[in-house]
Design an enzyme around this catalytic site. Sequence first.
Site, short mmCIF file in Angstrom:
data_model
loop_
_atom_site.label_atom_id
_atom_site.label_comp_id
_atom_site.label_asym_id
_atom_site.label_seq_id
_atom_site.Cartn_x
_atom_site.Cartn_y
_atom_site.Cartn_z
N GLU A 282 0.82 -1.22 0.00
CA GLU A 282 0.00 0.00 0.00
C GLU A 282 0.85 1.26 0.00
O GLU A 282 0.42 2.31 -0.46
CB GLU A 282 -0.92 0.00 1.23
CG GLU A 282 -2.38 -0.05 0.83
CD GLU A 282 -3.32 -0.16 2.03
OE1 GLU A 282 -4.02 -1.16 2.09
OE2 GLU A 282 -3.36 0.74 2.88
N HIS A 303 8.13 -26.91 -0.88
CA HIS A 303 7.57 -28.07 -1.58
C HIS A 303 6.40 -27.68 -2.48
O HIS A 303 5.69 -28.53 -2.99
CB HIS A 303 7.14 -29.13 -0.57
CG HIS A 303 8.31 -29.65 0.21
ND1 HIS A 303 8.90 -30.86 -0.07
CD2 HIS A 303 9.02 -29.08 1.21
CE1 HIS A 303 9.92 -31.02 0.75
NE2 HIS A 303 10.02 -29.96 1.54
N LYS A 411 -12.84 2.11 -2.37
CA LYS A 411 -13.81 2.47 -1.33
C LYS A 411 -14.87 3.43 -1.89
O LYS A 411 -16.04 3.32 -1.59
CB LYS A 411 -13.09 3.14 -0.14
CG LYS A 411 -12.33 2.17 0.78
CD LYS A 411 -11.78 2.91 1.99
CE LYS A 411 -11.03 2.00 2.94
NZ LYS A 411 -10.47 2.70 4.10
O1 PA5 Z 1 -3.34 1.59 5.75
C1 PA5 Z 1 -4.45 2.06 5.50
O2 PA5 Z 1 -4.66 3.28 5.55
C2 PA5 Z 1 -5.63 1.17 5.16
O3 PA5 Z 1 -5.25 -0.15 5.00
C3 PA5 Z 1 -6.66 1.25 6.26
O4 PA5 Z 1 -6.07 0.87 7.48
C4 PA5 Z 1 -7.86 0.35 5.99
O5 PA5 Z 1 -8.42 0.67 4.75
C5 PA5 Z 1 -8.92 0.51 7.09
O6 PA5 Z 1 -9.36 1.83 7.16
P1 PA5 Z 1 -10.19 2.35 8.40
O7 PA5 Z 1 -9.35 2.17 9.63
O8 PA5 Z 1 -10.45 3.79 8.10
O9 PA5 Z 1 -11.45 1.53 8.47
#
Ligand code: PA5
Length: 426
Positions: A282, A303, A411
């Site tokens: 990410e 394996h 999202k």
């Molecule tokens: O690293 C990030 O920003 C994302 O992976 C969020 O943690 C994830 O989308 C969850 O978002 P939220 O905590 O707003 O529900």
Amino acid sequence: MIQMDCWVQPKFTDWKRYQREITEIHEKLNDKEDAYIGWVDWPLRVEQELLQDLLNTAEEIRQKCTALVVIGIGGSYLGAKACIELLQSPFYNEYYAGKQKRPRIYFAGHHLSAIYYQELLERLHEEEVCLCVISKSGTTLEPSIAFEILRGYMQERYGMEEAAKRIYAITDASKGALRAEANEQGYKTFVVPDDIGGRYSVLTPVGLLPVAVAGIDIVSMLQGAAEACRAYDNADLTENICYQYGLLRNLLQQDGKVIEIFEVYEGRLRYFTEWLKQLFGESECKDGKGVIPMSMQMSTDLHAMGQFLQDGRQMFFETVLTIETIRRDVSLEGSAYAGRAKSMHELNQIVEKSARKAHLKNNTPNIRLTVSELSAKSFGYMVYFFEKACAVSCYLTGVNPFDQPGVEAYKSNIKAALRGEPQNET
Ligand code: PA5
């Protein structure tokens, strides 16, 4: 606490060549030039009052319930999951939780499997339950729907007032639907710091509360992170292995090694590699750039994927995470293998060495990161090491480590679809 050994072309470890770029990044991190960079000194500034509140709340949860359901996704889920898998037994829920008189820990909100929720509700019937709902934005679909289902279950089972006393929320200080509801219903809350994004938040209440309930020493964890924070606040590339690792990833990427395979020989690190995949994926994979993070668990994958590692398309490098000493080793005295290895852990190290030797024949670059032991302290240390290495790697790649436009795009498509807007797939 972490040692790095690498088998890469010598030109990549001529550290002096890259010092100027690294010094610039070091300063950029310390000056906190980008948003969401508060994690960089967080371990040194966690307030004692917050820590005490977390410890007291964890104890309160332990007294109230036999099962805690932790609801969250991505950065609001993987850190706690990785930590519990690393430091608690794989038999924790079915055996040790009862023995240690601690709640079983279940996770929810990280998928939309209807079957899972049906079975989870059935399972919870036999337990005294508390919920810990975690969402920084407070609006993410998967945890929102999971919370809706589980909150309904709690209210029906315990009544509105008692249910509210059994719900703990970790979210933004002032924004989002979860904050509004928590304030209205009077849930006990903790704040996700404004300047720390999801995947960098495991050392904040997001990770600390669930793992403290599972009996993990969060004070040591933060001490480990603080130790790493001091150790890697050093611009000198010849001394800073965290920066060396961040740089190596980048140089290997430029050399066509676009996949990084995190390999673990200790099963308890499996979810840690899931956390790593999110952290690096990410943070770095954007604008058509970045190293694709994958993971393999050994010996299982030797394996299954060993053929690819040995002989497959040469576009990857291996990052092997190993543990130096294991507290509960198995002696091989009397075994047919005793002449070669004294213990199971030693045997595991022989397998790792043999696999590396084989893969090096194929010129696969290999980075080995050895952690001294499995402990809360070393978990905190590793988290900080990888967060900082990731930021360095991203800056070298030329991307912002702290945004996630791809995740936001999916999202917002969901939100549009749920508003009934037409979905044009071209
Ligand atoms: O690293 C990030 O920003 C994302 O992976 C969020 O943690 C994830 O989308 C969850 O978002 P939220 O905590 O707003 O529900």
